[in-house]
Design a protein around this motif. Structure first.
Motif, PDB file in Angstrom:
ATOM      1  N   TYR A  81      34.967  -5.781 -11.330  1.00 58.02           N
ATOM      2  CA  TYR A  81      35.752  -4.600 -10.980  1.00 58.02           C
ATOM      3  C   TYR A  81      34.787  -3.444 -10.728  1.00 58.02           C
ATOM      4  O   TYR A  81      34.206  -2.893 -11.657  1.00 58.02           O
ATOM      5  N   CYS A  82      34.602  -3.128  -9.463  1.00 55.71           N
ATOM      6  CA  CYS A  82      33.588  -2.170  -9.023  1.00 55.71           C
ATOM      7  C   CYS A  82      34.277  -0.927  -8.464  1.00 55.71           C
ATOM      8  O   CYS A  82      35.097  -1.036  -7.550  1.00 55.71           O
ATOM      9  N   TYR A  83      33.956   0.234  -9.004  1.00 52.87           N
ATOM     10  CA  TYR A  83      34.656   1.464  -8.652  1.00 52.87           C
ATOM     11  C   TYR A  83      33.898   2.353  -7.663  1.00 52.87           C
ATOM     12  O   TYR A  83      34.499   3.154  -6.965  1.00 52.87           O
ATOM     13  N   SER A  84      32.578   2.246  -7.630  1.00 50.65           N
ATOM     14  CA  SER A  84      31.787   3.042  -6.694  1.00 50.65           C
ATOM     15  C   SER A  84      30.520   2.275  -6.347  1.00 50.65           C
ATOM     16  O   SER A  84      30.098   1.384  -7.084  1.00 50.65           O
ATOM     17  N   ILE A  85      29.924   2.647  -5.200  1.00 43.16           N
ATOM     18  CA  ILE A  85      28.686   1.993  -4.781  1.00 43.16           C
ATOM     19  C   ILE A  85      27.863   2.990  -3.967  1.00 43.16           C
ATOM     20  O   ILE A  85      28.408   3.762  -3.182  1.00 43.16           O
ATOM     21  N   VAL A  86      26.550   2.988  -4.217  1.00 51.44           N
ATOM     22  CA  VAL A  86      25.642   3.891  -3.511  1.00 51.44           C
ATOM     23  C   VAL A  86      24.256   3.264  -3.521  1.00 51.44           C
ATOM     24  O   VAL A  86      23.936   2.475  -4.406  1.00 51.44           O
ATOM     25  N   ASN A  87      23.446   3.586  -2.506  1.00 52.67           N
ATOM     26  CA  ASN A  87      22.063   3.097  -2.509  1.00 52.67           C
ATOM     27  C   ASN A  87      21.120   4.286  -2.653  1.00 52.67           C
ATOM     28  O   ASN A  87      21.423   5.391  -2.220  1.00 52.67           O
ATOM     29  N   ASP A  88      19.970   4.046  -3.303  1.00 54.43           N
ATOM     30  CA  ASP A  88      18.989   5.116  -3.463  1.00 54.43           C
ATOM     31  C   ASP A  88      17.846   4.923  -2.468  1.00 54.43           C
ATOM     32  O   ASP A  88      17.847   3.983  -1.678  1.00 54.43           O
ATOM     33  N   GLU A  89      16.871   5.827  -2.498  1.00 56.94           N
ATOM     34  CA  GLU A  89      15.757   5.786  -1.547  1.00 56.94           C
ATOM     35  C   GLU A  89      14.868   4.558  -1.714  1.00 56.94           C
ATOM     36  O   GLU A  89      14.120   4.204  -0.805  1.00 56.94           O
ATOM     37  N   SER A  90      14.915   3.907  -2.864  1.00 55.50           N
ATOM     38  CA  SER A  90      14.115   2.699  -3.074  1.00 55.50           C
ATOM     39  C   SER A  90      14.877   1.453  -2.618  1.00 55.50           C
ATOM     40  O   SER A  90      14.417   0.339  -2.804  1.00 55.50           O
ATOM     41  N   ASN A  91      16.058   1.669  -2.023  1.00 56.82           N
ATOM     42  CA  ASN A  91      16.942   0.617  -1.508  1.00 56.82           C
ATOM     43  C   ASN A  91      17.587  -0.202  -2.618  1.00 56.82           C
ATOM     44  O   ASN A  91      17.957  -1.352  -2.417  1.00 56.82           O
ATOM     45  N   ALA A  92      17.714   0.396  -3.788  1.00 60.98           N
ATOM     46  CA  ALA A  92      18.484  -0.227  -4.867  1.00 60.98           C
ATOM     47  C   ALA A  92      19.944   0.164  -4.669  1.00 60.98           C
ATOM     48  O   ALA A  92      20.253   1.292  -4.289  1.00 60.98           O
ATOM     49  N   ILE A  93      20.840  -0.777  -4.922  1.00 59.50           N
ATOM     50  CA  ILE A  93      22.279  -0.552  -4.807  1.00 59.50           C
ATOM     51  C   ILE A  93      22.828  -0.353  -6.216  1.00 59.50           C
ATOM     52  O   ILE A  93      22.657  -1.215  -7.079  1.00 59.50           O
ATOM     53  N   TRP A  94      23.491   0.792  -6.452  1.00 59.35           N
ATOM     54  CA  TRP A  94      24.062   1.116  -7.760  1.00 59.35           C
ATOM     55  C   TRP A  94      25.571   0.970  -7.683  1.00 59.35           C
ATOM     56  O   TRP A  94      26.212   1.517  -6.789  1.00 59.35           O
ATOM     57  N   VAL A  95      26.134   0.218  -8.640  1.00 60.88           N
ATOM     58  CA  VAL A  95      27.565  -0.069  -8.666  1.00 60.88           C
ATOM     59  C   VAL A  95      28.147   0.474  -9.966  1.00 60.88           C
ATOM     60  O   VAL A  95      27.660   0.144 -11.051  1.00 60.88           O
ATOM     61  N   GLY A  96      29.180   1.316  -9.854  1.00 64.63           N
ATOM     62  CA  GLY A  96      29.838   1.882 -11.026  1.00 64.63           C
ATOM     63  C   GLY A  96      30.993   1.001 -11.485  1.00 64.63           C
ATOM     64  O   GLY A  96      31.774   0.506 -10.673  1.00 64.63           O
TER      65      GLY A  96
END
Length: 190
Positions: A81-96
């Motif tokens: 169950y994933c509520y948000s998603i964003v990528n950072d400058e190092s190309n890591a994908i962060w999932v809330g």
């Protein structure tokens, strides 16, 4: 989401992601062949141009041209169950998620939840970057700011300052050589 080419992407509660390619042109991308609709909560694009899709109950999908890769709890996500998603400058994908985050980098998934003392619920689609490239999340306890550039493994062990050792209420200096026969002792390090 607006992609690098300036095209808007629209998430719907179906098995498709939609990209507008002109005033009236629409291109649909199938996410799953299942009959039950997949609820897409959030979408982002990484530095390589891949589209990342956070879903409610089906984990994360990565769309690279025609190849679709799935990340779920089985592959390491904290939750499907994933509520948000964003990528950072190092190309890591962060999932809330509820109770924490997942980070996907180069196909490897790391969890940041109770194991890292994160007990927050990350709100639906409440994530953005500021002008300093800090990631901001809306959570159940307010805003959380994260500087991914400071996410480094500390390879230097912490220093230990040992002032005294107490054994059965008798104090010893740390430099003292202590030899005890077999027995039951109450030992305290200060």
């Amino acid at each position: 989401m607006i992609d690098m080419q300036g095209y808007p992407w629209i998430a719907t509660p179906t098995n498709y992601l939609v990209r507008l390619t002109g005033d009236t042109l629409v291109k649909t991308f199938p996410i799953a062949s299942k009959n039950d609709p997949i609820k897409i909560n959030s979408v982002c694009q990484d530095i390589a141009g891949r589209i990342w899709i956070a879903t409610y109950g089906h984990g994360v999908f990565c769309m690279d041209d025609t190849v679709l890769t799935s990340f779920t709890q089985t592959s390491g996500l904290l939750s499907n169950y994933c509520y948000s998603i964003v990528n950072d400058e190092s190309n890591a994908i962060w999932v809330g998620h509820r109770q924490g985050l997942s980070c996907i980098k180069s196909g490897v998934v790391k969890q940041y939840g109770k194991n890292k003392d994160i007990f927050l619920d990350f709100n639906l689609n409440a994530v953005c970057f500021d002008q300093n490239s800090l990631i901001w999340w809306g959570t159940s306890n307010g805003l959380v700011c994260y500087d991914f550039r400071k996410n480094r493994l500390n390879k230097v062990p912490p220093g230990i300052i040992l002032e005294s050792i107490t054994i059965n209420e008798k104090e010893f200096e740390p430099a003292d050589e202590i030899e005890l026969p077999y027995g039951k002792y109450k030992i305290r390090f200060n």
